[in-house]
Each structure stands twice: as C-alpha cells, then as structure tokens.
Design a protein around this motif. Structure first.
Motif, short mmCIF file in Angstrom:
data_model
loop_
_atom_site.label_atom_id
_atom_site.label_comp_id
_atom_site.label_asym_id
_atom_site.label_seq_id
_atom_site.Cartn_x
_atom_site.Cartn_y
_atom_site.Cartn_z
N ARG A 48 34.20 24.19 19.86
CA ARG A 48 34.84 23.73 18.62
C ARG A 48 36.36 23.90 18.63
O ARG A 48 37.04 23.46 17.71
N TYR A 49 36.91 24.53 19.67
CA TYR A 49 38.36 24.69 19.77
C TYR A 49 39.01 23.33 20.00
O TYR A 49 38.38 22.42 20.55
N ASP A 50 40.28 23.23 19.63
CA ASP A 50 41.02 21.99 19.89
C ASP A 50 41.12 21.71 21.38
O ASP A 50 41.06 20.55 21.80
N ASP A 51 41.30 22.77 22.19
CA ASP A 51 41.46 22.60 23.63
C ASP A 51 40.67 23.70 24.37
O ASP A 51 41.24 24.73 24.72
N PRO A 52 39.37 23.48 24.58
CA PRO A 52 38.58 24.52 25.26
C PRO A 52 39.07 24.83 26.67
O PRO A 52 38.94 25.95 27.14
N VAL A 53 39.67 23.85 27.33
CA VAL A 53 40.19 24.08 28.68
C VAL A 53 41.31 25.11 28.64
O VAL A 53 41.44 25.95 29.54
N ALA A 54 42.11 25.09 27.59
CA ALA A 54 43.20 26.05 27.47
C ALA A 54 42.63 27.48 27.39
O ALA A 54 43.20 28.41 27.98
N TRP A 55 41.51 27.63 26.68
CA TRP A 55 40.89 28.95 26.58
C TRP A 55 40.41 29.41 27.95
O TRP A 55 40.68 30.54 28.36
N VAL A 56 39.74 28.55 28.69
CA VAL A 56 39.24 28.91 30.02
C VAL A 56 40.40 29.20 30.96
O VAL A 56 40.35 30.16 31.74
N ARG A 57 41.44 28.39 30.88
CA ARG A 57 42.61 28.59 31.73
C ARG A 57 43.25 29.95 31.45
O ARG A 57 43.58 30.70 32.36
N ARG A 58 43.40 30.29 30.16
CA ARG A 58 44.00 31.57 29.77
C ARG A 58 43.16 32.73 30.29
O ARG A 58 43.67 33.70 30.83
N VAL A 59 41.83 32.64 30.17
CA VAL A 59 40.94 33.69 30.67
C VAL A 59 41.09 33.83 32.18
O VAL A 59 41.21 34.94 32.71
N ALA A 60 41.13 32.70 32.89
CA ALA A 60 41.25 32.73 34.35
C ALA A 60 42.58 33.36 34.77
O ALA A 60 42.62 34.19 35.69
N TRP A 61 43.67 33.00 34.09
CA TRP A 61 44.97 33.57 34.42
C TRP A 61 45.01 35.06 34.09
O TRP A 61 45.59 35.85 34.83
N ASN A 62 44.39 35.46 33.00
CA ASN A 62 44.32 36.89 32.67
C ASN A 62 43.53 37.65 33.74
O ASN A 62 43.91 38.76 34.13
N LEU A 63 42.44 37.05 34.20
CA LEU A 63 41.66 37.68 35.27
C LEU A 63 42.50 37.80 36.54
O LEU A 63 42.46 38.83 37.22
N ALA A 64 43.27 36.77 36.86
CA ALA A 64 44.12 36.81 38.06
C ALA A 64 45.17 37.91 37.93
O ALA A 64 45.40 38.67 38.87
N ASN A 65 45.78 37.99 36.76
CA ASN A 65 46.79 39.04 36.54
C ASN A 65 46.17 40.43 36.61
O ASN A 65 46.79 41.36 37.14
N SER A 66 44.97 40.57 36.09
CA SER A 66 44.29 41.87 36.16
C SER A 66 44.03 42.26 37.62
O SER A 66 44.18 43.42 38.00
N ARG A 67 43.63 41.29 38.42
CA ARG A 67 43.40 41.58 39.84
C ARG A 67 44.69 41.99 40.53
O ARG A 67 44.71 42.89 41.36
N TRP A 68 45.79 41.31 40.19
CA TRP A 68 47.08 41.68 40.78
C TRP A 68 47.44 43.12 40.41
O TRP A 68 47.90 43.89 41.25
N ARG A 69 47.23 43.47 39.14
CA ARG A 69 47.54 44.84 38.70
C ARG A 69 46.67 45.86 39.44
O ARG A 69 47.16 46.90 39.89
N ARG A 70 45.37 45.57 39.56
CA ARG A 70 44.48 46.50 40.27
C ARG A 70 44.89 46.64 41.73
O ARG A 70 44.90 47.74 42.28
N LEU A 71 45.24 45.53 42.37
CA LEU A 71 45.68 45.59 43.77
C LEU A 71 46.97 46.38 43.92
O LEU A 71 47.12 47.18 44.84
N ARG A 72 47.90 46.16 43.00
CA ARG A 72 49.17 46.88 43.05
C ARG A 72 48.94 48.38 42.87
O ARG A 72 49.50 49.20 43.59
N THR A 73 48.06 48.74 41.94
CA THR A 73 47.74 50.15 41.71
C THR A 73 47.05 50.74 42.94
O THR A 73 47.37 51.86 43.36
N ALA A 74 46.13 49.99 43.53
CA ALA A 74 45.44 50.48 44.73
C ALA A 74 46.41 50.67 45.89
O ALA A 74 46.34 51.67 46.61
N HIS A 75 47.33 49.73 46.07
CA HIS A 75 48.32 49.85 47.15
C HIS A 75 49.22 51.05 46.92
O HIS A 75 49.52 51.79 47.86
N ALA A 76 49.64 51.27 45.68
CA ALA A 76 50.49 52.43 45.38
C ALA A 76 49.74 53.72 45.66
O ALA A 76 50.29 54.67 46.22
N TYR A 77 48.47 53.75 45.28
CA TYR A 77 47.67 54.94 45.52
C TYR A 77 47.54 55.20 47.02
O TYR A 77 47.71 56.32 47.49
#
Length: 164
Positions: A48-77
């Motif tokens: 029912r959203y105006d742009d459901p693709v935008a929601w999926v895209r935002r979730v995917a980008w958030n997931l990508a950013n979360s992975r980057w943060r986890r990798l950065r933390t793991a590398h620092a550790y």
C-alpha cells in the motif's frame, strides 16, 4: 500487486545497484534477497506504500551498511589482537620446559601448580589426593632435580660459547 511480480520486476535492478555499492555480486544478491524476504513478511502493508521499491531499497542499503560496520569492527578487533603478540619462548624458558619434561609426573605437576599456578601446598595435596607432606617432598625433589638439570644446561651452553 502480487509479490512474485514485484520481486521479479525489481530484484535484478536492486542487485545491480548493491553490486556497484559493495563490489561483490554474491553479497549484493544476498542483501537483495534479505531485503525482499523482509518485504514479503510485511507485504500486506508495504504493497500500500506509494513506492514499495523504495522501502526494499532502503532496507537493502541499511543491511549493506550494517555489514560494512560489522566488517570494520571485526577488522579493528583483529588488528588489536595481532598487535599484542606474545613473544616467542626465550632460551631460558625452553631450557626450563625441557627440564620440566624430564621430571617424574608428580613432581612436575607439583612444581607447575605451585610455582606457575600459585596454588598452595594444601590445594595441590587436595587435588592429588595425597598428604601435604607428600606434596612438599615432590616440590623439594622437583626443585633439586630442576636445579641440577638447569645447571648442566648452563654449563653446556657456556662450554659451547667458549668453543665456538
């Protein structure tokens, strides 16, 4: 709109975008798949959203950013772990370990537990199921044997240094 049609219409383009962002096609596919799985779980609301693709895209980008943060933390550790290298054994430690290996098992255990683990004689006796006097005897004999073995090692090393 049916979810299957939505998925087939947008999965490829989202994967291409994520691949360009992450530089890894497999990771991009995983991220897009996860985003679509999350959308499927909420499809009755997202459709029912105006742009459901935008929601999926935002979730995917958030997931990508979360992975980057986890990798950065793991590398620092891992970097911090590698920086705290323990020095290799020095010649004295090698000689001590070699001498300890030559002691009878009871003497070796008593010496290690008393001098390296800082256990009192009473605790060693309790663990071994023997009298405290027995542990004291093991410690006395173990120290005497170690002194002789290490003295011999020192004399051999000094002789080799003179000859060399």
């Amino acid at each position: 709109m049916v979810f299957d049609d939505f998925y087939h219409a947008h999965f490829r383009s989202l994967t291409v975008q994520l691949c360009a962002y992450t530089g890894d096609l497999g990771q991009a596919q995983d991220l897009a798949q996860e985003a679509f799985c999350r959308a499927f779980a909420r499809w009755d609301r997202i459709v029912r959203y105006d742009d459901p693709v935008a929601w999926v895209r935002r979730v995917a980008w958030n997931l990508a950013n979360s992975r980057w943060r986890r990798l950065r933390t793991a590398h620092a550790y891992l970097r911090r772990q590698r920086e705290t290298h323990v020095a290799g054994p020095n010649p004295d430690r090698v000689a001590l370990e070699a001498a300890l290996a030559l002691l009878p098992a009871n003497q070796r255990r008593a010496v290690v537990l008393h001098y390296l683990a800082d256990l009192p004689v009473a605790e060693i006796a309790h663990q071994a199921g023997v009298a405290e006097g027995t542990v004291k005897s093991w410690l006395h004999r173990g120290r005497a044997a170690l002194a002789a073995l290490l003295r011999d090692e020192t004399e051999e090393t000094a002789g080799e240094a003179r000859d060399g």
